[in-house]
Design a protein around this motif. Structure first.
Motif, PDB file in Angstrom:
ATOM      1  N   CYS A 161       0.848  -1.193   0.000  1.00 18.29           N
ATOM      2  CA  CYS A 161       0.000   0.000   0.000  1.00 18.29           C
ATOM      3  C   CYS A 161       0.888   1.249   0.000  1.00 18.29           C
ATOM      4  CB  CYS A 161      -0.894  -0.017   1.239  1.00 18.29           C
ATOM      5  SG  CYS A 161      -1.800   1.519   1.477  1.00 18.29           S
ATOM      6  N   ARG A 210       0.209   4.097   1.033  1.00 20.48           N
ATOM      7  CA  ARG A 210      -0.018   4.977   2.185  1.00 20.48           C
ATOM      8  C   ARG A 210       0.566   4.384   3.469  1.00 20.48           C
ATOM      9  NH1 ARG A 210      -5.486   6.850   0.632  1.00 20.48           N
ATOM     10  NH2 ARG A 210      -5.164   7.566  -1.506  1.00 20.48           N
ATOM     11  N   CYS A 211       0.151   3.125   3.773  1.00 17.29           N
ATOM     12  CA  CYS A 211       0.588   2.541   5.053  1.00 17.29           C
ATOM     13  C   CYS A 211       1.753   1.572   4.874  1.00 17.29           C
ATOM     14  CB  CYS A 211      -0.573   1.849   5.764  1.00 17.29           C
ATOM     15  SG  CYS A 211      -1.158   0.367   4.905  1.00 17.29           S
ATOM     16  N   CYS A 220      -4.467   0.079   0.014  1.00 20.65           N
ATOM     17  CA  CYS A 220      -5.202  -1.018   0.648  1.00 20.65           C
ATOM     18  C   CYS A 220      -6.618  -0.543   0.963  1.00 20.65           C
ATOM     19  CB  CYS A 220      -4.478  -1.527   1.893  1.00 20.65           C
ATOM     20  SG  CYS A 220      -4.629  -0.468   3.327  1.00 20.65           S
ATOM     21  N   CYS A 228      -6.956   1.989   3.935  1.00 19.75           N
ATOM     22  CA  CYS A 228      -6.517   3.364   3.652  1.00 19.75           C
ATOM     23  C   CYS A 228      -7.431   4.052   2.630  1.00 19.75           C
ATOM     24  CB  CYS A 228      -5.089   3.370   3.126  1.00 19.75           C
ATOM     25  SG  CYS A 228      -3.864   2.872   4.332  1.00 19.75           S
TER      26      CYS A 228
HETATM   27 ZN   LIG Z   1      -2.858   1.060   3.472  1.00 18.65          ZN
END
Ligand SMILES: [Zn+2]
Length: 261
Positions: free
Chosen positions: A153, A155-156, A175, A178
């Motif tokens: 992902c 973002r995370c 994901c 997120c």
């Molecule tokens: Zn994520």
């Protein structure tokens, strides 16, 4: 000036009574249009090496205005393609895309090698055409520098999720946690691109990432599950076609062939 090149004949066009123009993708000079005098005559010394899908050595009189073929000898003809209609249609698509992404005058070593590998596998019938297509499309994105980042992902950073959204134009995975609750409109304002999203399972992301990053001799290692392989094919096609921003008649034709098989 006379230049010696090696390249793949990706197209031929008849000219006049007995001549033809070859579209060559050469390792040294990228795309070249080469005039073959008498190339359509049975007695022509260029006959064998100037057929479509032939990979060969060519001596060309290269000027600013046009290129004239002097000598040609075949290194590989991929004869197996002519025995299998869907393999031949796919080879056509591979050649059309290769010609499209190749710039005149710029070396095309890596993309040419990828196409030759794929034509070889198709000709030998050692992998199903749909897998060859997936590998060609995914590997080509990497060679063009437009491949998605499928490592996790964006973002995370997590790579252990079951499902992701693949944002095609940004080449990113998000994901489901997120991406939850985001409004598409707000996103498109931020990215300033049309947002094309495909769902991708963790297994599919992992498999596609492996194809993109594998050593050349392992690039055809796809998962055994036919459903995953089919889905990878849908994703690789949508990804490449959207990034190249055009449609390919040869692709439509290949898909018609598969459907009627
Ligand atoms: Zn994520």
């Amino acid at each position: 000036m006379l230049v010696q090149v090696d390249g793949l004949v990706v197209n031929t066009t008849d000219v006049g009574e007995s001549d033809k123009t070859l579209t060559l993708i050469t390792r040294q000079y990228g795309k070249m249009y080469v005039h073959a005098r008498g190339g359509r005559k049975i007695t022509s010394r260029f006959m064998a090496a100037s057929l479509k899908f032939t990979y060969g050595d060519f001596v060309i009189d290269k000027t600013d205005k046009h290129n004239v073929l002097h000598e040609a000898s075949s290194k590989a003809s991929f004869f197996g393609l002519w025995k299998n209609v869907s393999a031949m249609c796919l080879a056509d698509y591979i050649c059309e895309v290769l010609a499209d992404v190749t710039v005149d005058g710029e070396p095309a070593e890596d993309t040419l090698r990828l196409a030759l590998n794929c034509l070889h596998v198709l000709s030998e019938n050692s992998r199903p055409p749909q897998d060859v297509k997936t590998v060609f499309e995914l590997r080509l994105t990497a060679l063009l520098g437009i491949n998605p980042d499928l490592s996790g992902c964006c973002r995370c950073g997590r790579s252990d999720k079951d499902w992701y959204y693949l944002d095609i134009m940004n080449g990113e995975l998000v994901c489901r946690d997120c991406g939850k609750g985001e409004e598409d409109e707000r996103m498109s304002e931020i990215t300033r691109t049309a947002r094309i999203i495909m769902m991708m399972t963790g297994a599919e992301a992992y498999a596609a990432d492996r194809v993109i990053n594998a050593e050349q001799n392992r690039m055809f290692s796809l998962p055994t599950d036919p459903a995953v392989r089919r889905r990878l094919g849908e994703i690789s096609e949508k990804y490449l076609i959207n990034h190249l921003e055009r449609s390919y008649k040869t692709l439509d034709f290949y898909k018609e062939m598969i459907r009627s098989d």
